[in-house]
Design a protein around this motif. Structure first.
Motif, PDB file in Angstrom:
ATOM      1  N   LYS A  36       0.833  -1.210   0.000  1.00 48.81           N
ATOM      2  CA  LYS A  36       0.000   0.000   0.000  1.00 48.81           C
ATOM      3  C   LYS A  36       0.866   1.260   0.000  1.00 48.81           C
ATOM      4  O   LYS A  36       0.601   2.220   0.724  1.00 48.81           O
ATOM      5  CB  LYS A  36      -0.951   0.016   1.199  1.00 48.81           C
ATOM      6  CG  LYS A  36      -1.759  -1.241   1.401  1.00 48.81           C
ATOM      7  CD  LYS A  36      -2.630  -1.563   0.202  1.00 48.81           C
ATOM      8  CE  LYS A  36      -3.441  -2.831   0.429  1.00 48.81           C
ATOM      9  NZ  LYS A  36      -4.157  -3.257  -0.782  1.00 48.81           N
ATOM     10  N   THR A  37       1.894   1.264  -0.811  1.00 55.16           N
ATOM     11  CA  THR A  37       2.803   2.407  -0.893  1.00 55.16           C
ATOM     12  C   THR A  37       2.545   3.185  -2.185  1.00 55.16           C
ATOM     13  O   THR A  37       1.694   2.814  -2.986  1.00 55.16           O
ATOM     14  CB  THR A  37       4.260   1.948  -0.832  1.00 55.16           C
ATOM     15  OG1 THR A  37       4.449   0.838  -1.736  1.00 55.16           O
ATOM     16  CG2 THR A  37       4.622   1.481   0.564  1.00 55.16           C
ATOM     17  N   LYS A  38       3.292   4.256  -2.387  1.00 47.59           N
ATOM     18  CA  LYS A  38       3.012   5.152  -3.509  1.00 47.59           C
ATOM     19  C   LYS A  38       3.391   4.524  -4.839  1.00 47.59           C
ATOM     20  O   LYS A  38       4.034   3.473  -4.901  1.00 47.59           O
ATOM     21  CB  LYS A  38       3.718   6.484  -3.304  1.00 47.59           C
ATOM     22  CG  LYS A  38       5.233   6.458  -3.444  1.00 47.59           C
ATOM     23  CD  LYS A  38       5.769   7.891  -3.306  1.00 47.59           C
ATOM     24  CE  LYS A  38       7.267   7.967  -3.585  1.00 47.59           C
ATOM     25  NZ  LYS A  38       7.772   9.348  -3.552  1.00 47.59           N
ATOM     26  N   ASP A  39       2.993   5.205  -5.913  1.00 45.27           N
ATOM     27  CA  ASP A  39       3.139   4.664  -7.267  1.00 45.27           C
ATOM     28  C   ASP A  39       4.587   4.342  -7.632  1.00 45.27           C
ATOM     29  O   ASP A  39       5.530   5.030  -7.206  1.00 45.27           O
ATOM     30  CB  ASP A  39       2.602   5.658  -8.287  1.00 45.27           C
ATOM     31  CG  ASP A  39       1.082   5.660  -8.335  1.00 45.27           C
ATOM     32  OD1 ASP A  39       0.469   4.786  -7.701  1.00 45.27           O
ATOM     33  OD2 ASP A  39       0.523   6.548  -8.996  1.00 45.27           O
ATOM     34  N   VAL A  40       4.702   3.318  -8.445  1.00 48.79           N
ATOM     35  CA  VAL A  40       6.002   2.938  -9.000  1.00 48.79           C
ATOM     36  C   VAL A  40       6.492   4.049  -9.933  1.00 48.79           C
ATOM     37  O   VAL A  40       5.714   4.674 -10.658  1.00 48.79           O
ATOM     38  CB  VAL A  40       5.868   1.612  -9.777  1.00 48.79           C
ATOM     39  CG1 VAL A  40       7.120   1.324 -10.594  1.00 48.79           C
ATOM     40  CG2 VAL A  40       5.553   0.469  -8.813  1.00 48.79           C
ATOM     41  N   GLU A  41       7.803   4.276  -9.905  1.00 45.94           N
ATOM     42  CA  GLU A  41       8.402   5.272 -10.791  1.00 45.94           C
ATOM     43  C   GLU A  41       9.283   4.576 -11.829  1.00 45.94           C
ATOM     44  O   GLU A  41      10.060   3.678 -11.494  1.00 45.94           O
ATOM     45  CB  GLU A  41       9.255   6.265  -9.993  1.00 45.94           C
ATOM     46  CG  GLU A  41       8.440   7.142  -9.046  1.00 45.94           C
ATOM     47  CD  GLU A  41       9.320   8.114  -8.269  1.00 45.94           C
ATOM     48  OE1 GLU A  41      10.561   8.042  -8.423  1.00 45.94           O
ATOM     49  OE2 GLU A  41       8.766   8.941  -7.519  1.00 45.94           O
ATOM     50  N   ILE A  42       9.136   4.995 -13.079  1.00 41.38           N
ATOM     51  CA  ILE A  42      10.001   4.520 -14.161  1.00 41.38           C
ATOM     52  C   ILE A  42      10.555   5.758 -14.852  1.00 41.38           C
ATOM     53  O   ILE A  42       9.786   6.567 -15.390  1.00 41.38           O
ATOM     54  CB  ILE A  42       9.230   3.642 -15.155  1.00 41.38           C
ATOM     55  CG1 ILE A  42       8.624   2.428 -14.448  1.00 41.38           C
ATOM     56  CG2 ILE A  42      10.140   3.174 -16.288  1.00 41.38           C
ATOM     57  CD1 ILE A  42       7.762   1.552 -15.342  1.00 41.38           C
ATOM     58  N   PHE A  43      11.868   5.921 -14.829  1.00 35.43           N
ATOM     59  CA  PHE A  43      12.438   7.141 -15.395  1.00 35.43           C
ATOM     60  C   PHE A  43      13.842   6.858 -15.930  1.00 35.43           C
ATOM     61  O   PHE A  43      14.437   5.809 -15.672  1.00 35.43           O
ATOM     62  CB  PHE A  43      12.489   8.254 -14.341  1.00 35.43           C
ATOM     63  CG  PHE A  43      13.260   7.913 -13.105  1.00 35.43           C
ATOM     64  CD1 PHE A  43      14.611   8.252 -12.976  1.00 35.43           C
ATOM     65  CD2 PHE A  43      12.652   7.236 -12.044  1.00 35.43           C
ATOM     66  CE1 PHE A  43      15.324   7.930 -11.838  1.00 35.43           C
ATOM     67  CE2 PHE A  43      13.366   6.920 -10.900  1.00 35.43           C
ATOM     68  CZ  PHE A  43      14.704   7.261 -10.797  1.00 35.43           C
ATOM     69  N   LYS A  44      14.341   7.821 -16.685  1.00 30.79           N
ATOM     70  CA  LYS A  44      15.646   7.675 -17.316  1.00 30.79           C
ATOM     71  C   LYS A  44      16.532   8.867 -16.961  1.00 30.79           C
ATOM     72  O   LYS A  44      16.087  10.016 -17.029  1.00 30.79           O
ATOM     73  CB  LYS A  44      15.477   7.585 -18.838  1.00 30.79           C
ATOM     74  CG  LYS A  44      16.764   7.333 -19.614  1.00 30.79           C
ATOM     75  CD  LYS A  44      16.476   7.282 -21.111  1.00 30.79           C
ATOM     76  CE  LYS A  44      17.737   7.001 -21.912  1.00 30.79           C
ATOM     77  NZ  LYS A  44      17.481   7.022 -23.366  1.00 30.79           N
TER      78      LYS A  44
END
Length: 481
Positions: A36-44
């Motif tokens: 129940k944690t915050k959104d996954v991040e996908i970045f470059k």
């Protein structure tokens, strides 16, 4: 440093880079859901891709699992098998990417090393750095050597990153607006199949036994037989007007042979009709009915109805049925009933009639007596300026038996001729007396019998008149003599 033999050098060698990235994203999304944690991040950053969750953090012991009990007990997560992560690590190494996974517990990298006890056999190992970072949240995967299109291909396998629009969410899953050439099938947010001729995309969230059996570690090319019933249940659980409108629009392509596959399911057709019926004024007709009843179609459109053409098989299915609110579904029969019930006559008072009309109307009692008397069901005979349209017979209505008001109503136009007025009145008296409808054998028989009785009455009257005339002539002769 610790080394851990992954024992996977020959497993899933057909995986492409985006399959491996998919596993990392899937694990991150599962951890987000479970913790129940915050959104996954996908970045470059600087040609390096990062996938980061903010959950409990990856431990090297997770690499020892073949099955994850926590995930096995949840119906909403993507993964089930711990071996998926190991396959991803092997794929990255095999295809030349460099990967590290960082959590507060350790940093995990990949290298090849001799298998313990077999120095001549080199296998893939996880290199474990147990350096801890107490303030670090979740797990961060650092991917070097990943091309942008490989990351895009991986993200496209997830509903969350697909930019597809969810139209409706049900207890069985989600109906998704199709935005490409194919309909996508997702299971708990991960794409498992594509359908060339599906009207929507779907996300199945209630996993059935056939789906669980069909799902493999690759989670690709799951056969339609595994998810057909689940998709039907999603559609049958949907009550959104937008879903029904899209289905009903495609319904009209069935006769053309261009409808999408969902419209081959009769129960889905019926459900879409029930949703539309409760949302507004809709008339459901077959293509044959539409051609045969143009006046009715025009009246429906004038009164604000949306006319939806349906196949014959569906016509029989919805006949005399109700929508989700318990209201009658409006087919042709129901439309006519509603029209007749709502129609308001414009009655003419005797004082408003012309002399000719009044003279004809005053013969009503004699016509009724000639018929044999007023039927017990009739309380009054009325004249109206307006008449309900007889859609089925496609003729101008000159009279009707209105059982709801116990009245026979005749058009004012009949008062231009005694013959027409008396004929229409007797016709409606028969309806009122027998309860039979036009163009039925019982009505035709009753009409024939009544004509015979009237002729007999007229013959008796004529014979009586002749007797009176003969008696009068005989009397005159005697008087002359």
């Amino acid at each position: 440093m610790k080394k851990f033999d992954l024992n996977i050098e020959k497993i899933l060698e057909n995986w492409d880079m985006h399959h491996a990235i998919r596993e990392i994203i899937a694990n991150a999304l599962d951890e987000q859901f479970l913790s129940k944690t915050k959104d996954v991040e996908i970045f470059k950053e600087n040609d390096v891709w990062y996938i980061r969750d903010f959950g409990r953090g990856l431990k090297y012991t997770h690499l020892t699992q073949n099955e994850n009990d926590e995930k096995l007990n949840s119906t909403s997560v993507i993964g089930k098998f711990g071996i998926g992560l190991k396959n991803a690590l092997a794929t990255f190494y095999r295809r030349g990417a460099v990967i590290t996974a960082k959590s507060k517990y350790n940093i995990i990298a990949i290298e090849t090393a001799s298998k313990e006890g077999f120095k001549d056999i080199v296998t893939l190992h996880a290199l474990i750095d147990e350096k801890t970072s107490e303030g670090f949240l979740g797990t961060e995967f650092k991917l070097v050597g990943i091309k942008d299109h490989e990351m895009d291909n991986a993200k496209d396998l997830f509903l969350k990153f697909s930019n597809e629009e969810v139209i409706d969410t049900t207890t069985r899953g989600q109906v998704i607006k199709r935005c490409g050439d194919k309909g996508n099938i997702y299971i708990n947010g991960v794409k498992v199949a594509e359908e060339d001729n599906f009207l929507f995309s779907y996300n199945i969230t209630a996993l059935t036994a056939p789906i669980k059996k069909a799902l493999n570690r690759e989670r690709t090319n799951v056969g339609r037989s595994a998810y057909t019933e689940s998709i039907k249940k999603i559609l049958l659980s949907s009550v959104k007007k937008e879903v029904a409108e899209i289905l009903s629009e495609d319904l009209q392509n069935i006769n053309l042979g261009t409808a999408h596959d969902e419209l081959s399911w009769l129960d889905v057709q019926e459900h879409s009709v029930k949703i539309l019926n409760q949302q507004g004024k809709v008339l459901f007709v077959t293509s044959f009915e539409a051609m045969q009843q143009p006046d009715m179609i025009d009246e429906a459109k004038r009164s604000g109805h949306n006319v939806v053409v349906i196949p014959d098989s569906l016509k029989h299915k919805i006949s005399n049925s109700v929508d989700l609110n318990g209201e009658p579904i409006i087919d042709i029969s129901q439309f006519v009933d509603n029209y007749n019930t709502s129609f308001e006559f414009d009655f003419v008072k005797k004082s408003e009639m012309t002399k000719v009309e009044k003279d004809i109307y005053e013969q009503t009692e004699k016509i009724v007596m000639l018929f044999g008397g007023m039927p017990s069901s009739v309380e009054r005979i009325e004249i109206s300026k307006t008449m309900r349209t007889d859609f089925f017979n496609e003729v101008e209505t000159l009279g009707c038996w209105d059982s709801s008001s116990s009245s026979i109503v005749l058009s004012r136009k009949t008062l231009t001729s005694f013959a027409e007025y008396s004929g229409v009145l007797i016709h409606e008296l028969i309806h009122a007396k027998t309860g039979f409808q036009d163009v039925t054998r019982d009505f035709e028989t009753s009409l024939t019998n009544q004509i015979g009785k009237l002729c007999n009455e007229l013959m008796n009257i004529k014979a009586l008149d002749l007797n009176i005339l003969e008696n009068k002539t005989q009397t005159q002769k005697k008087t002359l003599v």
